[in-house]
Design a protein around this motif. Sequence first.
Motif, PDB file in Angstrom:
ATOM      1  N   ARG A 134       0.822  -1.216   0.000  1.00  0.00           N
ATOM      2  CA  ARG A 134       0.000   0.000   0.000  1.00  0.00           C
ATOM      3  C   ARG A 134       0.855   1.265   0.000  1.00  0.00           C
ATOM      4  NH1 ARG A 134      -0.320  -2.048   5.229  1.00  0.00           N
ATOM      5  NH2 ARG A 134       0.449  -0.644   6.860  1.00  0.00           N
ATOM      6  N   SER A 157      -2.300 -15.054   6.130  1.00  0.00           N
ATOM      7  CA  SER A 157      -3.683 -14.685   6.482  1.00  0.00           C
ATOM      8  C   SER A 157      -4.015 -13.261   6.055  1.00  0.00           C
ATOM      9  CB  SER A 157      -3.912 -14.854   7.994  1.00  0.00           C
ATOM     10  OG  SER A 157      -3.620 -16.168   8.393  1.00  0.00           O
ATOM     11  N   ALA A 158      -3.428 -12.812   4.941  1.00  0.00           N
ATOM     12  CA  ALA A 158      -3.693 -11.455   4.455  1.00  0.00           C
ATOM     13  C   ALA A 158      -5.128 -11.359   3.953  1.00  0.00           C
ATOM     14  CB  ALA A 158      -2.727 -11.095   3.343  1.00  0.00           C
ATOM     15  N   SER A 159      -5.665 -10.157   4.009  1.00  0.00           N
ATOM     16  CA  SER A 159      -7.001  -9.935   3.474  1.00  0.00           C
ATOM     17  C   SER A 159      -6.983 -10.076   1.963  1.00  0.00           C
ATOM     18  CB  SER A 159      -7.490  -8.535   3.850  1.00  0.00           C
ATOM     19  OG  SER A 159      -6.739  -7.550   3.148  1.00  0.00           O
ATOM     20  N   ALA A 160      -8.168 -10.288   1.396  1.00  0.00           N
ATOM     21  CA  ALA A 160      -8.275 -10.398  -0.059  1.00  0.00           C
ATOM     22  C   ALA A 160      -7.775  -9.127  -0.742  1.00  0.00           C
ATOM     23  CB  ALA A 160      -9.717 -10.688  -0.453  1.00  0.00           C
ATOM     24  N   ASP A 161      -8.073  -7.968  -0.159  1.00  0.00           N
ATOM     25  CA  ASP A 161      -7.635  -6.701  -0.761  1.00  0.00           C
ATOM     26  C   ASP A 161      -6.113  -6.604  -0.793  1.00  0.00           C
ATOM     27  OD1 ASP A 161     -10.203  -5.912  -1.206  1.00  0.00           O
ATOM     28  OD2 ASP A 161     -10.329  -4.560   0.519  1.00  0.00           O
ATOM     29  N   THR A 162      -5.466  -7.049   0.304  1.00  0.00           N
ATOM     30  CA  THR A 162      -4.010  -7.008   0.352  1.00  0.00           C
ATOM     31  C   THR A 162      -3.408  -7.947  -0.680  1.00  0.00           C
ATOM     32  OG1 THR A 162      -3.959  -6.384   2.686  1.00  0.00           O
ATOM     33  CG2 THR A 162      -1.981  -7.409   1.795  1.00  0.00           C
ATOM     34  N   ASP A 164      -4.735  -8.968  -3.417  1.00  0.00           N
ATOM     35  CA  ASP A 164      -4.970  -8.406  -4.749  1.00  0.00           C
ATOM     36  C   ASP A 164      -3.961  -7.299  -5.059  1.00  0.00           C
ATOM     37  OD1 ASP A 164      -7.063 -10.164  -4.914  1.00  0.00           O
ATOM     38  OD2 ASP A 164      -8.639  -8.651  -4.703  1.00  0.00           O
ATOM     39  N   SER A 197      -4.170 -18.857  -0.774  1.00  0.00           N
ATOM     40  CA  SER A 197      -3.512 -17.591  -1.112  1.00  0.00           C
ATOM     41  C   SER A 197      -2.954 -17.616  -2.528  1.00  0.00           C
ATOM     42  CB  SER A 197      -2.377 -17.312  -0.118  1.00  0.00           C
ATOM     43  OG  SER A 197      -2.887 -17.082   1.178  1.00  0.00           O
ATOM     44  N   ARG A 200      -5.710 -17.177  -5.033  1.00  0.00           N
ATOM     45  CA  ARG A 200      -6.168 -15.790  -5.085  1.00  0.00           C
ATOM     46  C   ARG A 200      -5.162 -14.922  -5.847  1.00  0.00           C
ATOM     47  NH1 ARG A 200     -10.900 -12.716  -3.447  1.00  0.00           N
ATOM     48  NH2 ARG A 200     -10.289 -10.616  -4.054  1.00  0.00           N
TER      49      ARG A 200
END
Length: 281
Positions: A134, A157-162, A164, A197, A200
């Motif tokens: 980011r 365990s990162a969020s989907a947004d991270t 992406d 992961s 994704r």
Amino acid sequence: MSRYPAMFHRLSQRGEGAFVPFVMLGDPTAALNESVIEALIEGGADALELGVPFSDPVADGPTIQRAHIRALEAGTGLRSSMQVVTRVRERHPDLPIGLLIYGNVPFAVGLEAFYGLCAASGVDSVLLPDVPVREGDAFSTAARAAGIDAVYIAPPSASADTLDGVARSSRGYVYAVSRVGVTGTERASSTAGLAQSVARLRAEAAAPVMLGFGISTPQQVAEAIAAGADGAISGSAVVRIIEEHVPALLAGGPAGRQRALGALREELVAFVGTMKAATRR
């Protein structure tokens, strides 16, 4: 042009994952460092991850922290590190070489100048362990302009947004962290959730995925490949081997030091060979 696509394509054709050892530039001493690097290549390293010593390596555990200290005490800095990279590149024109460096250094040098130096030295990729995706736009832009692959970390365990964001921004490869914490072999790595992961990341057209942090045994390499990773990176295990030989390397006369270097090289070649064998599916 980045050498990673050719490497991953070649390994895929052979049914293998990549094994990438990490070593600190300037460790154990500036004079011995290139011999260490050559031993890693002789052992079968598919690519290299080379660290530039820094005074506050917040992402690293005790083993690699001590390597930073040894290299700094030996007088290793950015310019001398790049001189080593240049010589390694001249000897190995097709080998992918990644640089791991803390963000303060390129920021202090100036991003355009830093990535230009990387390109001139033969670096393929740069990983900034303390710069999350980011906050990476300026680094990515400068890297792309110089023809360098910007690599970002996909946290566990990162969020989907991270995930992406990492997928969209990483070139060369994605560094998937196997567990929470700093580098080192004191805590085992884990492939839990890695398959999800990887899926994704690939859905967002990411570069190939390499698993790092805590990779110290052939079984962990094999588990990473089985979970869908394209390869594995091992740092602290390699650096620990070097550290164990430091007293003998620095003591005694020339003949004794040469014997110690031979023993170190032999152990590194064997270690890399065993880890590389575990990438074969």
